[in-house]
Write an enzyme that holds these catalytic residues in place. Sequence first.
Site, PDB file in Angstrom:
ATOM      1  CG  ASN A 145      31.968  39.660  42.043  1.00  0.00           C
ATOM      2  OD1 ASN A 145      31.731  40.844  42.266  1.00  0.00           O
ATOM      3  ND2 ASN A 145      33.145  39.126  42.235  1.00  0.00           N
ATOM      4  N   GLY A 187      30.075  36.602  28.500  1.00  0.00           N
ATOM      5  CA  GLY A 187      29.285  35.422  28.106  1.00  0.00           C
ATOM      6  C   GLY A 187      29.424  34.236  29.052  1.00  0.00           C
ATOM      7  CG  HIS A 188      33.130  33.409  31.397  1.00  0.00           C
ATOM      8  ND1 HIS A 188      33.470  33.009  32.667  1.00  0.00           N
ATOM      9  CD2 HIS A 188      33.603  34.661  31.237  1.00  0.00           C
ATOM     10  CE1 HIS A 188      34.157  33.999  33.235  1.00  0.00           C
ATOM     11  NE2 HIS A 188      34.241  35.004  32.392  1.00  0.00           N
ATOM     12  CB  THR A 210      38.365  42.217  31.836  1.00  0.00           C
ATOM     13  OG1 THR A 210      37.958  41.369  32.919  1.00  0.00           O
ATOM     14  CG2 THR A 210      39.558  43.031  32.264  1.00  0.00           C
ATOM     15  CB  THR A 240      38.923  38.136  12.789  1.00  0.00           C
ATOM     16  OG1 THR A 240      39.740  38.731  11.788  1.00  0.00           O
ATOM     17  CG2 THR A 240      37.930  37.181  12.162  1.00  0.00           C
ATOM     18  CB  CYS A 277      43.669  40.237  49.295  1.00  0.00           C
ATOM     19  SG  CYS A 277      43.648  40.126  51.069  1.00  0.00           S
ATOM     20  CD  GLN A 303      28.547  37.493  38.702  1.00  0.00           C
ATOM     21  OE1 GLN A 303      27.646  36.648  38.587  1.00  0.00           O
ATOM     22  NE2 GLN A 303      29.825  37.180  38.580  1.00  0.00           N
TER      23      GLN A 303
END
Length: 759
Positions: free
Chosen positions: A164, A215-216, A78, A252, A343, A194
């Site tokens: 997705n 990454g997830h 995002t 950081t 939705c 994806q």
Amino acid sequence: MDNPEVLKQIYLDANATTPVLSSAAAAAMETMETMFGNPSSSHTSGLQAKQIMDQARCKAIQVLGAGTGQVIFTSGATEGIQTGILSALYAAKAKMKAGQSYSILYGATEHKAVPESLKHWNRILEVNATIKAIPVDVQGKLDMEYIANEVPDALMICTMAVNNETGVYQDLSLLEQTIRTHNSDVYWMVDCVQALGKTHLGLADTTIDYAPFSGHKLYGPKGIGFVYIREGAPFTPFIAGGGQESGLRSGTENLPGLAALNVIFDELLGQGSDVFSSTKVLSELRAQLSTALKTAFPTVVFNHNFDNSVPTTLNFSIPGFTSKEIMDLFDAANMRVSSGSACSSKVTRSFVLDAMGLEPWRSESAIRMSFGPAVTQQQITEACDRIQHCAHALGHSCLVSMDGVTNEREELDGLLQLKVGGSCCWVYADKQSGKAVVIDPLVEVQERLLTILECQKLSLVAAIDTHGHADHTSGRVGLVQAHLSEQACDPLGWPIQCDRIEINKNVFSFIELGEHCLVKVSTPGHTADSISLLLCDKSQLLKEKFVPEFTFCGDLILMGSVGRTNFSTSDAAAMYCSLRNLAKITNKQGVLCPSHDYHNEFVTTFDAEMNRNTLLEQAIEGRISSANFIKAKTSLDLHIDDEQGAEIMCGAFVESCQKVQVSEYDSVALTEHIEQHSDATLIDIREPHEYALNHDQYFSKNVPLTRLANFIAQQHNNMDQELILVCRSGSRSHIAANALARLGFKHVGHLKGGYALSH
Ligand code: PLP
């Protein structure tokens, strides 16, 4: 019946997120414990930390084939999407010419993060371009002609590599050709979230300007992602501050996340421990799952073409079942899948399938099963077995007919409530005589009704509507064709040949159901043809007043309201008389079963309604004249549609929700409570198929929500007992607990968070 076989979770929702690979988690942990330096520090700890970051960047560039492009680490996709959009639109704005109209294009099946961010930055940066969705075809492929026509005026175009929800991939080289032929300068972002680990990415060989990753979605931890930026593509930092990432993204760095990514990148580069399977193997695993689904649910329909989708996603619909029902079923088998995105509408549906132009039922029933490249054959084999168990369990609930399963079925005795949106359909089965009636049949559950009747070996005596419904067509036709073709009946389905009885000079017609009977009472008002049906013990027919177990009152009385009287055949004066008459000939404690339940209250009683609905109370107690009732009704009905939106509401609500007291327990509090109150009845309120698959030993009683009305009728003389309810997530149990408390059950509680949070 705790079934140890199904206690272990099978996770098939990888497109939402994946577990963290244990080697990646170990790398993150080691970094937290031993390499905790700040990469910006110049001492040894800092230098060690920086090395991890540099390695990650170097590997990312190799994995993406990023060439001279840049890779910046972010918190996730995002953020990468914001970075791409902000950079592109900020640069585009500087090039805009006065008086010319511009557009921004995005694929209609894009993840919400893209169109929402486009809208946001278009407004914030005052670009004010027209944002347009690029249509897709039935296979989910972008409309190239549309792009060719529209892209010349576009400032930016956003597409996705792999969807997705469906796994559908786009032909990126054809897309590139189409875009660049018609606009060589437009900024192009491709959401590759994806695609990572599932398709080849050679980003430097393309003219893609921005490509976000997370990454997830590929066995990394949450909170780490990266974005590719083509060399020469404009860039504006989305986060300014301490100048990290060469000033491109301050803050950081997430070092544990980067350490974990290093492990994932090694796997992708063939330098790890080979936990990722090849596309060929993954395709075979998908084939096994699809075969299992077809065997278990022969009517299953796949919502995408396997030829143009990655092998790790299956999106399917099972006719007659909503996404929520299948999710609940699979979850009971400890198998995690997902439905379409929720939705604003009440029904869960998939905007992706809607955009592909699939029939609405497929969108409302869509289920996504997704796995990652580290999936094992053992997991897929287990998933295939569980799919079969699930189908078997549905047979147990008589929701699918399966040879050989019917003997183990949950026998239906009494009332069953089937709901579609705010509408209710009722099935009353008299087990002893094997006879059944269906009241207010809904088209959407017609097939289900036929299956239930067949599986329960019930003979249908009548299918009756309580009135001609304005908001939906009756589902009577299919039932009549299959079961009642010989029977002559009136327009609402009431059999012409029926018995009659005179009570207090009124003649009532009735039909017999074993030891029970269904009495017809004319209750006009909502419509001229409105009737109420009283289900009583046969002995009642000899009494002065009926004491019905259930009164099917159509739209005469609804929970929190009385039926609207502003249709052409409505008559508020007639309704006034009908309400008074029905109250006079029946007792006030019997269960009222309306044809609508807009607020999940299931059923009601005269007492409960009169308690909260002054107009109804005044009418029944004779404290309001017919003329004043009409006046009050007219003003109530005036704004019905404006209040409630698109759905035709059959009553104006005097009060929609009533605050009631229910106790909420977490699992520790519940265990303590049970130890002290051993007489509490613990009820699992999931459907019988979910219960059959798996339930906690404490919750040895099953009262499915579809049978709650029946339970209320059986227990209404026992309002002091303590009831504690459970379901999967705590949502259904909360709703049911509220409904029971509203009807006067004094000690009702539920397990907050349900089974999901109790282990
Ligand atoms: N794009 C796609 C295609 C996705 O599937 C997702 C996550 O579901 C995102 C973007 C957003 O990713 P994240 O929530 O990790 O920022």
